[in-house]
Design a protein around this motif. Structure first.
Motif, PDB file in Angstrom:
ATOM      1  N   GLY A  78     -26.522  30.873 -21.156  1.00  0.00           N
ATOM      2  CA  GLY A  78     -26.263  30.542 -19.757  1.00  0.00           C
ATOM      3  C   GLY A  78     -27.292  31.177 -18.833  1.00  0.00           C
ATOM      4  N   MET A  79     -27.641  32.425 -19.118  1.00  0.00           N
ATOM      5  CA  MET A  79     -28.650  33.128 -18.315  1.00  0.00           C
ATOM      6  C   MET A  79     -29.995  32.411 -18.398  1.00  0.00           C
ATOM      7  N   LEU A  80     -30.386  32.049 -19.614  1.00  0.00           N
ATOM      8  CA  LEU A  80     -31.662  31.362 -19.805  1.00  0.00           C
ATOM      9  C   LEU A  80     -31.630  29.968 -19.171  1.00  0.00           C
ATOM     10  N   ALA A  81     -30.451  29.328 -19.224  1.00  0.00           N
ATOM     11  CA  ALA A  81     -30.329  27.993 -18.636  1.00  0.00           C
ATOM     12  C   ALA A  81     -30.533  28.061 -17.121  1.00  0.00           C
ATOM     13  N   ALA A  82     -29.911  29.041 -16.464  1.00  0.00           N
ATOM     14  CA  ALA A  82     -30.080  29.196 -15.018  1.00  0.00           C
ATOM     15  C   ALA A  82     -31.547  29.429 -14.689  1.00  0.00           C
ATOM     16  N   LEU A  83     -32.182  30.267 -15.499  1.00  0.00           N
ATOM     17  CA  LEU A  83     -33.595  30.581 -15.268  1.00  0.00           C
ATOM     18  C   LEU A  83     -34.460  29.341 -15.448  1.00  0.00           C
ATOM     19  N   ALA A  84     -34.236  28.611 -16.541  1.00  0.00           N
ATOM     20  CA  ALA A  84     -35.039  27.425 -16.823  1.00  0.00           C
ATOM     21  C   ALA A  84     -34.860  26.389 -15.723  1.00  0.00           C
ATOM     22  N   TYR A  85     -33.608  26.155 -15.323  1.00  0.00           N
ATOM     23  CA  TYR A  85     -33.368  25.150 -14.291  1.00  0.00           C
ATOM     24  C   TYR A  85     -34.031  25.539 -12.979  1.00  0.00           C
ATOM     25  N   HIS A  86     -33.814  26.799 -12.569  1.00  0.00           N
ATOM     26  CA  HIS A  86     -34.354  27.254 -11.281  1.00  0.00           C
ATOM     27  C   HIS A  86     -35.877  27.164 -11.265  1.00  0.00           C
ATOM     28  N   LEU A  87     -36.476  27.509 -12.400  1.00  0.00           N
ATOM     29  CA  LEU A  87     -37.941  27.486 -12.496  1.00  0.00           C
ATOM     30  C   LEU A  87     -38.475  26.060 -12.369  1.00  0.00           C
ATOM     31  N   VAL A  88     -37.873  25.131 -13.120  1.00  0.00           N
ATOM     32  CA  VAL A  88     -38.355  23.748 -13.075  1.00  0.00           C
ATOM     33  C   VAL A  88     -38.148  23.153 -11.680  1.00  0.00           C
ATOM     34  N   ALA A  89     -36.965  23.374 -11.109  1.00  0.00           N
ATOM     35  CA  ALA A  89     -36.701  22.840  -9.771  1.00  0.00           C
ATOM     36  C   ALA A  89     -37.587  23.518  -8.730  1.00  0.00           C
ATOM     37  N   GLY A  90     -37.902  24.798  -8.963  1.00  0.00           N
ATOM     38  CA  GLY A  90     -38.778  25.523  -8.039  1.00  0.00           C
ATOM     39  C   GLY A  90     -40.192  24.966  -8.062  1.00  0.00           C
ATOM     40  N   ILE A  91     -40.663  24.600  -9.258  1.00  0.00           N
ATOM     41  CA  ILE A  91     -42.007  24.019  -9.372  1.00  0.00           C
ATOM     42  C   ILE A  91     -42.038  22.652  -8.671  1.00  0.00           C
ATOM     43  N   ARG A  92     -40.967  21.885  -8.834  1.00  0.00           N
ATOM     44  CA  ARG A  92     -40.903  20.601  -8.119  1.00  0.00           C
ATOM     45  C   ARG A  92     -40.951  20.836  -6.610  1.00  0.00           C
ATOM     46  N   HIS A  93     -40.230  21.880  -6.171  1.00  0.00           N
ATOM     47  CA  HIS A  93     -40.211  22.222  -4.759  1.00  0.00           C
ATOM     48  C   HIS A  93     -41.632  22.398  -4.230  1.00  0.00           C
ATOM     49  N   MET A  94     -42.453  23.095  -5.042  1.00  0.00           N
ATOM     50  CA  MET A  94     -43.819  23.376  -4.592  1.00  0.00           C
ATOM     51  C   MET A  94     -44.676  22.111  -4.598  1.00  0.00           C
ATOM     52  N   PHE A  95     -44.431  21.224  -5.573  1.00  0.00           N
ATOM     53  CA  PHE A  95     -45.123  19.932  -5.537  1.00  0.00           C
ATOM     54  C   PHE A  95     -44.800  19.205  -4.239  1.00  0.00           C
ATOM     55  N   MET A  96     -43.526  19.225  -3.880  1.00  0.00           N
ATOM     56  CA  MET A  96     -43.120  18.512  -2.663  1.00  0.00           C
ATOM     57  C   MET A  96     -43.689  19.187  -1.410  1.00  0.00           C
ATOM     58  N   ASP A  97     -43.851  20.527  -1.475  1.00  0.00           N
ATOM     59  CA  ASP A  97     -44.479  21.229  -0.346  1.00  0.00           C
ATOM     60  C   ASP A  97     -45.889  20.702  -0.105  1.00  0.00           C
ATOM     61  N   PHE A  98     -46.542  20.275  -1.200  1.00  0.00           N
ATOM     62  CA  PHE A  98     -47.900  19.740  -1.072  1.00  0.00           C
ATOM     63  C   PHE A  98     -47.872  18.225  -0.861  1.00  0.00           C
ATOM     64  N   GLY A  99     -46.700  17.689  -0.606  1.00  0.00           N
ATOM     65  CA  GLY A  99     -46.592  16.289  -0.257  1.00  0.00           C
ATOM     66  C   GLY A  99     -46.468  15.339  -1.435  1.00  0.00           C
ATOM     67  N   VAL A 100     -46.288  15.881  -2.641  1.00  0.00           N
ATOM     68  CA  VAL A 100     -46.152  15.020  -3.820  1.00  0.00           C
ATOM     69  C   VAL A 100     -44.680  14.669  -4.010  1.00  0.00           C
ATOM     70  N   GLY A 101     -44.397  13.381  -4.124  1.00  0.00           N
ATOM     71  CA  GLY A 101     -43.035  12.950  -4.422  1.00  0.00           C
ATOM     72  C   GLY A 101     -42.081  13.087  -3.252  1.00  0.00           C
ATOM     73  N   GLU A 102     -42.578  12.842  -2.042  1.00  0.00           N
ATOM     74  CA  GLU A 102     -41.705  13.010  -0.880  1.00  0.00           C
ATOM     75  C   GLU A 102     -41.062  11.718  -0.402  1.00  0.00           C
ATOM     76  N   THR A 103     -41.473  10.586  -0.967  1.00  0.00           N
ATOM     77  CA  THR A 103     -40.834   9.332  -0.575  1.00  0.00           C
ATOM     78  C   THR A 103     -39.442   9.258  -1.189  1.00  0.00           C
ATOM     79  N   LEU A 104     -38.672   8.261  -0.781  1.00  0.00           N
ATOM     80  CA  LEU A 104     -37.323   8.129  -1.346  1.00  0.00           C
ATOM     81  C   LEU A 104     -37.384   7.934  -2.851  1.00  0.00           C
ATOM     82  N   GLU A 105     -38.261   6.992  -3.289  1.00  0.00           N
ATOM     83  CA  GLU A 105     -38.371   6.740  -4.735  1.00  0.00           C
ATOM     84  C   GLU A 105     -38.915   7.974  -5.442  1.00  0.00           C
ATOM     85  N   GLY A 106     -39.957   8.591  -4.836  1.00  0.00           N
ATOM     86  CA  GLY A 106     -40.559   9.781  -5.432  1.00  0.00           C
ATOM     87  C   GLY A 106     -39.552  10.906  -5.556  1.00  0.00           C
TER      88      GLY A 106
END
Ligand code: HEM
Lengths: 123, 125
Positions: free
Chosen positions: B72-100
């Motif tokens: 469970g601990m590793l799962a929380a870490l893995a999820y947060h990390l992957v979603a956090g990386i996506r967050h940073m992609f979106m900060d740079f404007g990648v994948g900000e459309t509805l479909e994206g």
């Protein structure tokens, strides 16, 4: 006019935003190094693990990681607490409760940092 | 007042988009990690203090319930990390459309699921 808040981390929301991202990247690098080592080392035992964590480079990386954790968790938890523990959602007691929770959070973060440094250099 | 006017505050009938779930899970996993970090530092302490404490920690980690918690601990870490990386992609404007945004959210769930399955294999095998 800039809105300042004594319990936020940096001087502005923009600096908090950048610190949140940089610390996330540092933590990711640390985690990849440790995970990679655990997966690639044929014999993970006390001797090899201790040897890894005796190296100066890995110790510096670990300290960077725990400092990043401190900043990252501070900013992240501040965001969560200021979203939910508010006067609008909880009434007038919320401000006092939130300050209390934030001080508790800061104390925990402080323990994490001191503890990690003690693990690496203590005894 | 007209009692028959339609009210849609019945939570059960409100459908949240996938992006909302991915977002709130990032927040929940972040708060969880704040606590979990203490457990990881404790493990670091046990694993480095002495040969005996290392062996003792290894012993604790063979318990099935402990394995579940560690996963469970590793799962929380893995999820947060992957979603956090996506967050940073979106900060740079990648994948900000509805479909994206929807595609990004699906990618986060798929990649996190693979990592979490992998972590499970590592914990149990
Ligand atoms: C390991 C300890 C970690 C803890 C305790 C932690 C905790 C948190 C918390 C509480 C938040 C706030 C969530 C919100 O406001 O919705 C957050 C946000 C964030 N985390 Fe982490 N996190 C950790 C690791 C990481 C890692 C490894 C990454 C790498 C990608 C990361 C990336 C992010 C990003 C980009 C945000 C900002 C989200 C936003 O601005 O809304 N975190 N984290």
């Amino acid at each position: 006019m800039a809105v300042t808040n004594v319990t936020s981390f940096g001087r502005s929301g923009l600096s908090d935003w950048i610190v949140q991202r940089v610390s996330g990247v540092v933590l990711t690098i640390y985690l990849l190094v440790i995970a990679g080592w655990l997966l690639l080392t044929p014999e993970v035992d006390f001797a090899s693990w201790k040897a890894l964590n005796s190296g100066l480079c890995i110790r510096i990386l670990t300290v960077f990681a725990v400092l990043s954790l401190a900043a990252h968790a501070w900013i992240g938890m501040w965001g969560v607490l200021t979203d939910y523990v508010t006067v609008r959602l909880m009434g007038p007691k919320a401000t006092l409760l939130r300050v209390f929770l934030q001080l508790g959070m800061i104390a925990v973060i402080f323990v994490y940092v001191v503890w990690t440094v003690a693990i690496l250099w203590g005894k | 007042m007209n009692d028959k006017r339609p009210v849609n505050l019945d939570i059960g009938t409100i459908q949240l988009p996938i992006t909302a779930y991915v977002s709130i899970l990032h927040r929940v996993s972040g708060v969880a990690l704040f606590v979990i970090s203490g457990l990881f530092i404790w493990m670091l302490d046990c694993s480095l203090a002495s040969d005996e404490s290392f062996t003792a920690l290894q012993g604790i980690l063979t318990h099935p319930l402990v394995k579940l918690v560690l996963w469970g601990m590793l799962a929380a870490l893995a999820y947060h990390l992957v979603a956090g990386i996506r967050h940073m992609f979106m900060d740079f404007g990648v994948g900000e459309t509805l479909e994206g945004g929807i595609l990004g959210a699906k990618l986060v769930l798929v990649i996190a699921a693979i990592l979490i399955a992998f972590a499970g294999a590592w914990v149990w095998l």
